[in-house]
Enzyme design. Structure first.
Site, PDB file in Angstrom:
ATOM      1  N   ASP A  53      -2.190  -1.740  10.172  1.00 14.91           N
ATOM      2  CA  ASP A  53      -2.457  -1.514   8.654  1.00 14.91           C
ATOM      3  C   ASP A  53      -3.131  -3.103   8.252  1.00 14.91           C
ATOM      4  O   ASP A  53      -3.508  -2.958   7.052  1.00 14.91           O
ATOM      5  CB  ASP A  53      -1.093  -1.610   8.019  1.00 14.91           C
ATOM      6  CG  ASP A  53      -0.478  -0.189   8.118  1.00 14.91           C
ATOM      7  OD1 ASP A  53      -1.368   0.651   8.369  1.00 14.91           O
ATOM      8  OD2 ASP A  53       0.642   0.217   7.820  1.00 14.91           O
ATOM      9  N   LYS A 107       0.936  -1.261  -0.062  1.00 12.54           N
ATOM     10  CA  LYS A 107      -0.150  -0.100  -0.039  1.00 12.54           C
ATOM     11  C   LYS A 107       0.986   1.230  -0.006  1.00 12.54           C
ATOM     12  O   LYS A 107       2.151   1.120   0.396  1.00 12.54           O
ATOM     13  CB  LYS A 107      -0.796   0.178   1.166  1.00 12.54           C
ATOM     14  CG  LYS A 107      -0.200   0.061   2.661  1.00 12.54           C
ATOM     15  CD  LYS A 107       0.071   1.480   3.133  1.00 12.54           C
ATOM     16  CE  LYS A 107       1.057   1.270   4.329  1.00 12.54           C
ATOM     17  NZ  LYS A 107       1.936   2.579   4.775  1.00 12.54           N
TER      18      LYS A 107
HETATM   19  P1  ATP Z   1       4.159  -0.371   7.897  1.00 16.14           P
HETATM   20  O1  ATP Z   1       4.226   0.512   6.496  1.00 16.14           O
HETATM   21  O2  ATP Z   1       2.887  -1.333   8.359  1.00 16.14           O
HETATM   22  O3  ATP Z   1       4.763   0.513   9.176  1.00 16.14           O
HETATM   23  P2  ATP Z   1       6.702  -1.227   6.843  1.00 16.14           P
HETATM   24  O4  ATP Z   1       6.519  -1.319   5.414  1.00 16.14           O
HETATM   25  O5  ATP Z   1       7.266  -0.023   7.327  1.00 16.14           O
HETATM   26  O6  ATP Z   1       5.436  -1.581   7.662  1.00 16.14           O
HETATM   27  P3  ATP Z   1       7.508  -4.050   7.120  1.00 16.14           P
HETATM   28  O7  ATP Z   1       8.188  -4.314   5.787  1.00 16.14           O
HETATM   29  O8  ATP Z   1       6.226  -4.498   7.633  1.00 16.14           O
HETATM   30  O9  ATP Z   1       7.470  -2.575   7.392  1.00 16.14           O
HETATM   31  O10 ATP Z   1       8.594  -4.637   8.201  1.00 16.14           O
HETATM   32  C1  ATP Z   1       8.611  -4.206   9.460  1.00 16.14           C
HETATM   33  C2  ATP Z   1       9.623  -5.150  10.416  1.00 16.14           C
HETATM   34  O11 ATP Z   1       8.484  -6.137  10.704  1.00 16.14           O
HETATM   35  C3  ATP Z   1      10.750  -5.668   9.757  1.00 16.14           C
HETATM   36  O12 ATP Z   1      11.933  -5.272  10.200  1.00 16.14           O
HETATM   37  C4  ATP Z   1      10.659  -7.254  10.018  1.00 16.14           C
HETATM   38  O13 ATP Z   1      11.551  -7.685  10.965  1.00 16.14           O
HETATM   39  C5  ATP Z   1       9.297  -7.469  10.473  1.00 16.14           C
HETATM   40  N1  ATP Z   1       8.183  -8.411  10.101  1.00 16.14           N
HETATM   41  C6  ATP Z   1       7.697  -9.473  10.682  1.00 16.14           C
HETATM   42  N2  ATP Z   1       6.987 -10.202   9.606  1.00 16.14           N
HETATM   43  C7  ATP Z   1       7.424  -9.668   8.473  1.00 16.14           C
HETATM   44  C8  ATP Z   1       6.897 -10.039   7.144  1.00 16.14           C
HETATM   45  N3  ATP Z   1       6.085 -10.800   6.940  1.00 16.14           N
HETATM   46  N4  ATP Z   1       7.308  -9.149   6.301  1.00 16.14           N
HETATM   47  C9  ATP Z   1       8.324  -8.404   6.347  1.00 16.14           C
HETATM   48  N5  ATP Z   1       8.494  -7.959   7.548  1.00 16.14           N
HETATM   49  C10 ATP Z   1       8.084  -8.735   8.465  1.00 16.14           C
END
Ligand code: ATP
Length: 321
Positions: free
Chosen positions: A139, A9
């Site tokens: 989210d 997203k």
């Molecule tokens: P958001 O936009 O919801 O804040 P994000 O895109 O910034 O999320 P993610 O890619 O979801 O961040 O990852 C955040 C942390 O979550 C990572 O550092 C990772 O260690 C942990 N994590 C746990 N499960 C997952 C997964 N299935 N995919 C990616 N990261 C994961």
């Protein structure tokens, strides 16, 4: 066996309104699914165990993985059913950059909930899945709903919007740079708490109406006014993430200039960053923007993706044997 696509997203609008009694922030966000997807495979196991396979170095393969936690939550809530049907092996083929503000982990959790509801024949409604998803992360309910939506509360209250215009996003992220979402919100509170609206004080209603401008973005999305979408892109978290990461601030400047020269619509950071996106009207234009950014940023660490707006968050691509 079920195979699913879990879309990323972007936030077209993210405004921090104030403090909630539960310690989170009260938010108003306009979110949009984009066609940059992780591939999730759910394979039934004979024993009621959860196994997770993901070879991405930044993604945990244990119970801390959000997709694992989604399966665990369903097993805990529906023990009679899940003890009978057995467990699951979840394989994640990661395409969404990690720690990028693109909700990759939440999208994986949403795909696990969506797919296991089918695999284990739990019969849960979309709303019930979203309520369970909200326990895993703010989210997750949006990732289940997909398309375009306005999200309020801590982001878990989702109202779907009419189908957005068929725009395309060019996403740019430095591979080695990640931003922790809790850090971004904590730092924002430290720096801007004095500007928060008091949510307990009803006298602030007028002030609130004067301050919150998500309505213009929502109207622009509904009426497909692409220029207005571009001019109303907004993300409060840029105020803390860009000063802390000058490389990202510079990337945003470059993308803004490229966008202006190539007929792009607008440029903004997504969520807590550090992904920066430029919107445009066609894939051809996106490709032009991508090449122009690549030629100006001579850094192999920069990954660029073209991701058209998507009308779904989760999609089953194969539910064969
Ligand atoms: P958001 O936009 O919801 O804040 P994000 O895109 O910034 O999320 P993610 O890619 O979801 O961040 O990852 C955040 C942390 O979550 C990572 O550092 C990772 O260690 C942990 N994590 C746990 N499960 C997952 C997964 N299935 N995919 C990616 N990261 C994961």
């Amino acid at each position: 066996m079920i195979r699913l696509l879990a879309n990323a997203k972007i936030n077209l609008y993210l405004e921090i309104i104030g403090n909630r009694p539960d310690g989170f922030h009260e938010l108003v966000m306009v979110m949009q699914s984009v066609a940059l997807a992780d591939r999730i495979t759910l394979k039934p196991l004979n024993v009621p165990a959860i196994r997770l396979i993901c070879d991405h170095p930044q993604v945990p393969s244990d119970y801390t993985n959000l997709a694992y936690r989604a399966a665990g939550l369903l097993q805990k809530r529906f023990p009679n059913r899940t003890n009978r049907v057995g467990g699951v092996e979840i394989t994640i083929d990661k395409k969404i950059p990690v720690g990028a503000g693109l909700a990759g982990g939440s999208a994986n959790a949403a795909a696990a909930l969506f797919g296991l509801n089918v695999l284990w024949q739990l019969g849960l409604t979309r709303i019930e899945l979203q309520e369970l998803g909200a326990e895993l992360g703010s989210d997750v309910p949006f990732c289940l709903a997909g398309g375009a939506a306005i999200a309020t509360g801590r982001g878990e209250n989702i109202d779907s919007l009419p189908k957005a215009p068929p725009l395309c996003a060019v996403l740019a992220k430095y591979t080695s740079l990640s931003v922790s979402t809790p850090w971004a919100y904590k730092t924002y509170r430290q720096q801007f708490e004095r500007t928060y609206l008091s949510l307990k004080n009803t006298a602030s209603l007028e002030e609130r109406q004067a301050r919150i401008h998500s309505g213009e973005m929502v109207r622009a999305m509904a009426t497909h006014s692409t220029a207005t979408i571009g001019s109303h892109l907004h993300n409060d978290l840029e105020k803390v993430v860009l000063p802390a990461h000058p490389k990202v601030a510079q990337l945003k400047e470059i993308m803004t200039t490229v966008s202006a020269h190539t007929g792009g619509i607008g440029t903004m950071m997504s969520g807590s960053g550090p992904t920066v996106f430029t919107l445009c009207e066609t894939v051809e234009q996106a490709s032009q923007i991508l090449h122009a950014v690549r030629s100006q940023v001579n850094d192999r660490d920069l990954q660029l993706h073209i991701a058209p707006f998507a009308s779904q968050g989760i999609q089953i691509v194969d539910s064969g044997g």
